[in-house]
Design a protein around this motif. Structure first.
Motif, PDB file in Angstrom:
ATOM      1  N   GLY A  17       0.839  -1.202   0.000  1.00 23.74           N
ATOM      2  CA  GLY A  17       0.000   0.000   0.000  1.00 23.74           C
ATOM      3  C   GLY A  17       0.868   1.244   0.000  1.00 23.74           C
ATOM      4  O   GLY A  17       2.035   1.212  -0.437  1.00 23.74           O
ATOM      5  N   GLY A  18       0.302   2.326   0.534  1.00 24.41           N
ATOM      6  CA  GLY A  18       0.968   3.617   0.476  1.00 24.41           C
ATOM      7  C   GLY A  18       2.314   3.642   1.187  1.00 24.41           C
ATOM      8  O   GLY A  18       3.213   4.393   0.780  1.00 24.41           O
ATOM      9  N   LEU A  19       2.481   2.838   2.238  1.00 25.58           N
ATOM     10  CA  LEU A  19       3.757   2.818   2.967  1.00 25.58           C
ATOM     11  C   LEU A  19       4.925   2.561   2.009  1.00 25.58           C
ATOM     12  O   LEU A  19       5.951   3.251   2.055  1.00 25.58           O
ATOM     13  CB  LEU A  19       3.715   1.744   4.066  1.00 25.58           C
ATOM     14  N   GLY A  20       4.756   1.565   1.147  1.00 27.02           N
ATOM     15  CA  GLY A  20       5.812   1.230   0.188  1.00 27.02           C
ATOM     16  C   GLY A  20       6.086   2.376  -0.769  1.00 27.02           C
ATOM     17  O   GLY A  20       7.249   2.728  -1.036  1.00 27.02           O
ATOM     18  N   ASP A  21       5.024   2.983  -1.285  1.00 24.87           N
ATOM     19  CA  ASP A  21       5.184   4.101  -2.225  1.00 24.87           C
ATOM     20  C   ASP A  21       5.968   5.240  -1.578  1.00 24.87           C
ATOM     21  O   ASP A  21       6.898   5.795  -2.159  1.00 24.87           O
ATOM     22  CB  ASP A  21       3.807   4.649  -2.644  1.00 24.87           C
ATOM     23  N   VAL A  22       5.557   5.605  -0.367  1.00 27.08           N
ATOM     24  CA  VAL A  22       6.163   6.754   0.295  1.00 27.08           C
ATOM     25  C   VAL A  22       7.631   6.463   0.623  1.00 27.08           C
ATOM     26  O   VAL A  22       8.515   7.303   0.380  1.00 27.08           O
ATOM     27  CB  VAL A  22       5.388   7.117   1.587  1.00 27.08           C
ATOM     28  N   CYS A  23       7.895   5.273   1.149  1.00 26.60           N
ATOM     29  CA  CYS A  23       9.277   4.950   1.534  1.00 26.60           C
ATOM     30  C   CYS A  23      10.173   4.792   0.313  1.00 26.60           C
ATOM     31  O   CYS A  23      11.392   4.944   0.417  1.00 26.60           O
ATOM     32  CB  CYS A  23       9.298   3.693   2.409  1.00 26.60           C
ATOM     33  N   GLY A  24       9.576   4.503  -0.845  1.00 24.67           N
ATOM     34  CA  GLY A  24      10.365   4.472  -2.078  1.00 24.67           C
ATOM     35  C   GLY A  24      10.654   5.874  -2.591  1.00 24.67           C
ATOM     36  O   GLY A  24      11.735   6.148  -3.120  1.00 24.67           O
ATOM     37  N   ALA A  25       9.690   6.776  -2.436  1.00 25.50           N
ATOM     38  CA  ALA A  25       9.791   8.088  -3.101  1.00 25.50           C
ATOM     39  C   ALA A  25      10.512   9.147  -2.265  1.00 25.50           C
ATOM     40  O   ALA A  25      11.302   9.927  -2.806  1.00 25.50           O
ATOM     41  CB  ALA A  25       8.382   8.580  -3.455  1.00 25.50           C
ATOM     42  N   LEU A  26      10.230   9.189  -0.968  1.00 25.89           N
ATOM     43  CA  LEU A  26      10.810  10.263  -0.149  1.00 25.89           C
ATOM     44  C   LEU A  26      12.353  10.254  -0.172  1.00 25.89           C
ATOM     45  O   LEU A  26      12.971  11.314  -0.332  1.00 25.89           O
ATOM     46  CB  LEU A  26      10.270  10.196   1.286  1.00 25.89           C
ATOM     47  N   PRO A  27      13.003   9.085  -0.042  1.00 22.03           N
ATOM     48  CA  PRO A  27      14.470   9.088  -0.096  1.00 22.03           C
ATOM     49  C   PRO A  27      15.012   9.687  -1.395  1.00 22.03           C
ATOM     50  O   PRO A  27      16.011  10.409  -1.385  1.00 22.03           O
ATOM     51  CB  PRO A  27      14.834   7.603   0.025  1.00 22.03           C
ATOM     52  N   ARG A  28      14.324   9.399  -2.509  1.00 25.71           N
ATOM     53  CA  ARG A  28      14.784   9.958  -3.794  1.00 25.71           C
ATOM     54  C   ARG A  28      14.732  11.476  -3.752  1.00 25.71           C
ATOM     55  O   ARG A  28      15.652  12.162  -4.201  1.00 25.71           O
ATOM     56  CB  ARG A  28      13.881   9.470  -4.945  1.00 25.71           C
ATOM     57  N   ALA A  29      13.629  12.008  -3.206  1.00 27.80           N
ATOM     58  CA  ALA A  29      13.474  13.463  -3.161  1.00 27.80           C
ATOM     59  C   ALA A  29      14.514  14.082  -2.224  1.00 27.80           C
ATOM     60  O   ALA A  29      15.032  15.167  -2.490  1.00 27.80           O
ATOM     61  CB  ALA A  29      12.057  13.818  -2.710  1.00 27.80           C
ATOM     62  N   LEU A  30      14.822  13.382  -1.137  1.00 27.63           N
ATOM     63  CA  LEU A  30      15.830  13.905  -0.203  1.00 27.63           C
ATOM     64  C   LEU A  30      17.221  13.853  -0.828  1.00 27.63           C
ATOM     65  O   LEU A  30      18.013  14.782  -0.689  1.00 27.63           O
ATOM     66  CB  LEU A  30      15.804  13.101   1.102  1.00 27.63           C
ATOM     67  N   ALA A  31      17.489  12.761  -1.544  1.00 29.01           N
ATOM     68  CA  ALA A  31      18.793  12.643  -2.210  1.00 29.01           C
ATOM     69  C   ALA A  31      18.940  13.740  -3.267  1.00 29.01           C
ATOM     70  O   ALA A  31      20.015  14.326  -3.418  1.00 29.01           O
ATOM     71  CB  ALA A  31      18.942  11.262  -2.837  1.00 29.01           C
ATOM     72  N   ALA A  32      17.838  14.038  -3.957  1.00 25.68           N
ATOM     73  CA  ALA A  32      17.886  15.082  -4.995  1.00 25.68           C
ATOM     74  C   ALA A  32      18.180  16.445  -4.370  1.00 25.68           C
ATOM     75  O   ALA A  32      18.646  17.353  -5.058  1.00 25.68           O
ATOM     76  CB  ALA A  32      16.567  15.116  -5.763  1.00 25.68           C
ATOM     77  N   ARG A  33      17.897  16.594  -3.094  1.00 25.08           N
ATOM     78  CA  ARG A  33      18.180  17.869  -2.417  1.00 25.08           C
ATOM     79  C   ARG A  33      19.584  17.873  -1.790  1.00 25.08           C
ATOM     80  O   ARG A  33      19.909  18.762  -1.008  1.00 25.08           O
ATOM     81  CB  ARG A  33      17.130  18.124  -1.330  1.00 25.08           C
ATOM     82  N   GLY A  34      20.359  16.850  -2.103  1.00 23.72           N
ATOM     83  CA  GLY A  34      21.768  16.870  -1.712  1.00 23.72           C
ATOM     84  C   GLY A  34      22.112  16.078  -0.465  1.00 23.72           C
ATOM     85  O   GLY A  34      23.248  16.136   0.000  1.00 23.72           O
ATOM     86  N   HIS A  35      21.163  15.354   0.096  1.00 26.26           N
ATOM     87  CA  HIS A  35      21.464  14.572   1.301  1.00 26.26           C
ATOM     88  C   HIS A  35      21.983  13.182   0.926  1.00 26.26           C
ATOM     89  O   HIS A  35      21.708  12.690  -0.166  1.00 26.26           O
ATOM     90  CB  HIS A  35      20.207  14.438   2.172  1.00 26.26           C
ATOM     91  N   ARG A  36      22.703  12.595   1.879  1.00 24.44           N
ATOM     92  CA  ARG A  36      23.121  11.208   1.670  1.00 24.44           C
ATOM     93  C   ARG A  36      22.076  10.330   2.361  1.00 24.44           C
ATOM     94  O   ARG A  36      21.878  10.440   3.577  1.00 24.44           O
ATOM     95  CB  ARG A  36      24.510  10.981   2.260  1.00 24.44           C
ATOM     96  N   VAL A  37      21.412   9.494   1.580  1.00 22.86           N
ATOM     97  CA  VAL A  37      20.245   8.778   2.111  1.00 22.86           C
ATOM     98  C   VAL A  37      20.405   7.279   1.932  1.00 22.86           C
ATOM     99  O   VAL A  37      20.750   6.793   0.852  1.00 22.86           O
ATOM    100  CB  VAL A  37      18.947   9.213   1.395  1.00 22.86           C
ATOM    101  N   MET A  38      20.135   6.573   3.028  1.00 26.53           N
ATOM    102  CA  MET A  38      20.088   5.120   2.990  1.00 26.53           C
ATOM    103  C   MET A  38      18.629   4.722   3.211  1.00 26.53           C
ATOM    104  O   MET A  38      18.004   5.209   4.154  1.00 26.53           O
ATOM    105  CB  MET A  38      20.944   4.599   4.156  1.00 26.53           C
ATOM    106  N   ALA A  39      18.084   3.879   2.357  1.00 20.02           N
ATOM    107  CA  ALA A  39      16.714   3.380   2.546  1.00 20.02           C
ATOM    108  C   ALA A  39      16.814   1.884   2.788  1.00 20.02           C
ATOM    109  O   ALA A  39      17.243   1.129   1.906  1.00 20.02           O
ATOM    110  CB  ALA A  39      15.868   3.679   1.319  1.00 20.02           C
ATOM    111  N   ILE A  40      16.431   1.473   3.992  1.00 21.31           N
ATOM    112  CA  ILE A  40      16.648   0.083   4.414  1.00 21.31           C
ATOM    113  C   ILE A  40      15.327  -0.668   4.482  1.00 21.31           C
ATOM    114  O   ILE A  40      14.337  -0.162   5.020  1.00 21.31           O
ATOM    115  CB  ILE A  40      17.314   0.049   5.810  1.00 21.31           C
TER     116      ILE A  40
END
Ligand code: ADP
Length: 478
Positions: A17-40
């Motif tokens: 459901g939405g949990l998967g969508d959000v956890c897939g998308a938010l890290p990408r948006a944060l990485a695009a803003r210059g952060h180093r992001v690990m999604a586990i």
């Protein structure tokens, strides 16, 4: 910032459901803003391109030692880290046809333990991330993360500054287990009060109690959690209200009618002609009469008590006596699945039901339908109404949580609004809203076009949300 997001689902690799969508998308948006992001997330099966880093960790849980391996895949600037353990490699994420797995507490406690070691052990470009990160946990599955962070690391001087932010995507699921299981978690009994709710081990409560900051997925749901939608945790939410943020979800680039790979034709707010082609193709695919003028209603949902399916069931006999078409895609509760099949049998010229999970069909329904029904009993944020608006498919929603925050009712006087939201959770409310929508669809073509375009032009990108998460993490460090 160094950000470590931990979740049970991570789209496109795992999603119910939405949990998967959000956890897939938010890290990408944060990485695009210059952060180093690990999604586990767990490695539920072998994922193409994810390689074994060679990193290993062992944990003592429920009376024995368990070793996990860390797999890594860099995509869209995000370090996706998949935790490998035999208990994850099963057909379903939480359960199978026999019900939920009996060892889910173990499986998700292990996820939390493994995630806390990831920034220390998984080599990224220039070595491991280190201790100066922020942990972002999601829902009950990762509620034990701050218990371990405080109990096993902070208490011995590790991760001295790393805060944990806990995100609530759905407070209806607590991860509650008999109290005796606490002994298997391998933490001091000092942490029992944080986990104890009515004498049971409650993972969500632990997360809410111990995380530095809390966030949920809409401002309205943040308020409702403290009042009447906290599923027994209202008092605790109210106690932590100053630390509880509400940030609306965005939607990812895979939900764009101009480029969507699942669609037979493409369209945009400026040129909707491709939408008519998508509607005709959907009608053909479903074996419904191909008629552009008939209003086609869509429903895509987990068929769950939360989603207000009862209201659709109550309104359907009235709705389907009119010249309309209805398609329902969903799976879940047996009584709802039976109704979907029965309704499709009873109204063969007007209704279709598809019991199951199909991402491509969900996209084609969002694109091909004229209207979308989403009368959820409660809704933390809701993604399908956002997808609908982006696809020019006008949503009819119960005004609760994120639905209330994202779907303003059409106001012909001002030309504002993107759909119809009814205030009271009742069949009458849904029927009335559908009535207004049909009146506009049939009688006011220009207004209809305006409602569609208002929705399509709404800013639903992730960047806005990511900027707010950035501030939230900053305040958690503070
Ligand atoms: P929730 O997270 O409560 O299920 P949301 O509206 O936030 O509700 O997100 C639901 C997500 O799951 C959307 O991406 C939706 O398209 C998808 N989904 C739900 N049921 C199905 C289904 N049967 N087939 C395909 N996608 C589905």
């Amino acid at each position: 910032m160094d950000i470590v997001q931990v979740s049970a689902e991570l789209a496109p690799w795992s999603k119910t459901g939405g949990l998967g969508d959000v956890c897939g998308a938010l890290p990408r948006a944060l990485a695009a803003r210059g952060h180093r992001v690990m999604a586990i997330a767990p490695r539920y099966k072998a994922y193409e391109g994810a390689w074994d880093t060679g990193a290993r960790a062992q944990f003592h849980l429920f009376g024995s030692r368990h070793e996990v391996a860390y797999f890594h895949l860099l995509r869209d600037g995000v370090h996706h880290v998949f935790i490998d353990h035999v208990s994850y490699r099963r057909p379903g994420i939480y359960g199978d046809e026999h019900g939920v797995y009996g060892d889910n507490l173990f499986r998700f406690a292990l996820l939390c333990r493994a995630a806390l070691e990831a920034p220390l052990r998984v080599p990224l470009d220039g070595g491991p991330m280190g201790e100066a990160c922020v942990f972002h946990a999601n829902d009950w599955h990762t509620g034990l993360l701050p218990v371990y962070l405080e109990g096993l690391y902070r208490s011995v001087g590790r991760f001295p500054l790393a805060p944990c932010v806990h995100a609530i995507h759905n407070a209806g699921h607590h991860g509650a287990f008999d109290a005796h299981h606490f002994a298997g978690l391998d933490v001091s009994t000092r942490w029992w009060p944080a986990c104890d709710m009515d004498g049971r081990l409650n993972c969500l409560k632990a997360g809410i109690t111990l995380a530095a900051k809390l966030v949920t997925v809409s401002p309205s749901y943040a308020r409702q959690l403290c009042i009447d939608h906290g599923h027994g945790l209202e008092g605790l939410f109210a106690h932590r209200a100053r630390d509880l943020w509400g940030i609306l979800n965005g939607i990812g680039p895979e939900w764009d009618p101009a480029t969507d790979k699942h669609l037979p034709a493409h369209f945009s707010a400026d040129d909707l002609s491709g939408k008519a082609a998508c509607k005709a193709a959907l009608q053909r695919e479903l074996g419904l009469p191909v008629r552009p003028e008939v209003p086609l209603f869509g429903v895509v949902a987990r068929l769950d008590h939360q989603k207000g399916i009862e209201l659709i069931m109550g309104a359907a006999p009235w709705l389907l006596r009119q010249d309309v078409q209805l398609v329902v895609l969903g799976s879940g509760g047996a009584q709802y699945e039976d109704w979907v099949r029965r309704m499709a049998r009873e109204f063969p010229k007007r209704a279709r039901g598809w019991v199951g999970f199909s991402e491509p069909l969900a996209h084609r329904i969002e694109a091909g339908a004229d209207l979308f029904l989403m009368p959820s009993r409660f809704e933390p944020c809701g993604l399908n109404q956002l997808y609908s608006m982006r696809y020019g498919t006008v949503p009819i929603v119960h005004a609760t949580g994120g639905l209330a925050d994202t779907v303003p009712t059409w106001d012909p006087a001002s030309g504002q609004g993107t759909g119809w939201a009814f205030p009271d959770f009742a069949v009458d409310g849904l029927v009335q809203a559908i009535g207004w929508a049909l009146h506009t669809f049939h009688g006011h073509k220009d207004a209809w076009r305006q409602v569609q375009q208002n929705g399509m032009r709404r800013d639903s990108g992730w960047d806005r949300a990511a900027a707010l998460y950035e501030r939230l993490y900053g305040s958690a460090f503070g």
